[in-house]
Design a protein around this motif. Structure first.
Motif, PDB file in Angstrom:
ATOM      1  N   GLU A  57       0.829  -1.213   0.000  1.00 56.45           N
ATOM      2  CA  GLU A  57       0.000   0.000   0.000  1.00 56.45           C
ATOM      3  C   GLU A  57       0.858   1.256   0.000  1.00 56.45           C
ATOM      4  O   GLU A  57       0.621   2.201  -0.754  1.00 56.45           O
ATOM      5  CB  GLU A  57      -0.918  -0.034   1.227  1.00 56.45           C
ATOM      6  N   LEU A  58       1.891   1.270   0.851  1.00 56.26           N
ATOM      7  CA  LEU A  58       2.783   2.429   0.917  1.00 56.26           C
ATOM      8  C   LEU A  58       3.557   2.605  -0.381  1.00 56.26           C
ATOM      9  O   LEU A  58       3.771   3.734  -0.848  1.00 56.26           O
ATOM     10  CB  LEU A  58       3.764   2.258   2.074  1.00 56.26           C
ATOM     11  N   THR A  61       2.354   4.885  -3.234  1.00 53.82           N
ATOM     12  CA  THR A  61       2.206   6.328  -3.028  1.00 53.82           C
ATOM     13  C   THR A  61       3.510   7.050  -3.367  1.00 53.82           C
ATOM     14  O   THR A  61       4.609   6.525  -3.146  1.00 53.82           O
ATOM     15  CB  THR A  61       1.835   6.638  -1.570  1.00 53.82           C
ATOM     16  N   GLY A  62       3.395   8.251  -3.866  1.00 54.78           N
ATOM     17  CA  GLY A  62       4.578   9.054  -4.172  1.00 54.78           C
ATOM     18  C   GLY A  62       5.309   9.496  -2.917  1.00 54.78           C
ATOM     19  O   GLY A  62       6.536   9.652  -2.921  1.00 54.78           O
ATOM     20  N   ARG A  63       4.563   9.693  -1.829  1.00 56.39           N
ATOM     21  CA  ARG A  63       5.192  10.141  -0.586  1.00 56.39           C
ATOM     22  C   ARG A  63       6.189   9.107  -0.070  1.00 56.39           C
ATOM     23  O   ARG A  63       7.251   9.461   0.456  1.00 56.39           O
ATOM     24  CB  ARG A  63       4.115  10.398   0.468  1.00 56.39           C
TER      25      ARG A  63
END
Length: 266
Positions: A57-58, A61-63
């Motif tokens: 999931e992480l 993400t771009g973050r």
């Protein structure tokens, strides 16, 4: 022994090594799963499956990639700076004992003092987003310096005498006499130091709390009791450390292979 037989033995060895590694991984994952089932408390322990799902999931993400890239960039910058300084000053100290005597107290202090002490002191002088660069530099410099210093001091006197008698240039003396002595020690130092740099850099981020960084994410997850994220970011730290260490080992193999090169007579 034929070439095909040699390749067959190499392949079998590689398969055995891979199988052994998989079995070890399965063992520790199973132990982790048992610990999770025994505790039955996701605040204290999370399952491997939950960590894997959260990591996926992480990773979407771009973050996440921005955080990983920022921390990796800081640590690698400090690592490269520490390595460069260690090589230059280690060689100079090997050739100039007075310089080594001057640097020895500083090296002893850096090796003996805990990283946390340097982090707290450095926060007074350095902005939080640069702290991990400084800490990584600090833990890398001493082992690299000592490897180069000991290599230079341990160069074969007989080969150095040949170089002097036949008036080798400085570059030729360095390449054929000093480099073979330094290379094996240097390879060990840089491969060990990269792990130290990564752990110290992340620890620095945990204490300094820069706006973006893996250490900041770890600290936030701990403060808000997000145990799953603590495990995930810890796993990311470990995986990146292993990958960077393997990369450094591969890059260091080149100079290490030259260690057996003799200093030939002209």
């Amino acid at each position: 022994m034929t070439t095909s037989t040699t390749h067959g033995k190499v392949s079998q060895g590689l398969l055995r090594k891979t199988a052994r590694g998989l079995l070890v991984a399965v063992f520790w994952l199973a132990l982790w799963e048992i610990a999770w089932l025994a505790m039955k408390n996701d605040l204290l322990m999370v399952s491997p499956q939950a960590v894997a799902r959260r990591l996926l999931e992480l990773a979407g993400t771009g973050r996440f990639w921005g955080t990983v890239g920022t921390s990796l960039g800081r640590v690698l910058l400090g690592y490269l700076m520490g390595t460069a300084a260690g090589v230059l000053l280690g060689a100079a100290g090997g050739w100039r004992p007075a310089l080594h005597a001057l640097l020895s107290p500083m090296l002893a202090v850096v090796k003996a003092a805990p990283v946390t002490s340097f982090v707290i002191l450095a926060l007074v002088w350095i902005k939080s987003y640069n702290l991990s660069v400084f800490i990584s530099f600090l833990v890398v410099f001493p082992p690299v310096y000592m490897s180069v210093y000991n290599g230079v001091r341990g160069a074969d006197p007989a080969l150095l005498e040949v170089a002097h008698v036949y008036r080798f240039s400085r570059w030729k003396t360095l390449r054929l006499c000093y480099l073979p002595a330094v290379a094996p020690l240097f390879r060990t130092a840089v491969s060990t130091a990269v792990g130290f740099a990564w752990k110290a850099g992340i620890a620095g981020e945990v204490l300094a709390l820069p706006k973006v960084g893996i250490g900041t994410m770890l600290r936030d997850a701990k403060v808000y009791l997000e145990t799953l994220d603590v495990f995930c970011w810890t796993a990311v730290t470990i995986l990146l450390s292993l990958l960077v260490e393997k990369l450094v080992l591969r890059l260091a193999k080149g100079p290490a292979r030259k260690e057996e090169s003799p200093c030939p007579l002209p």
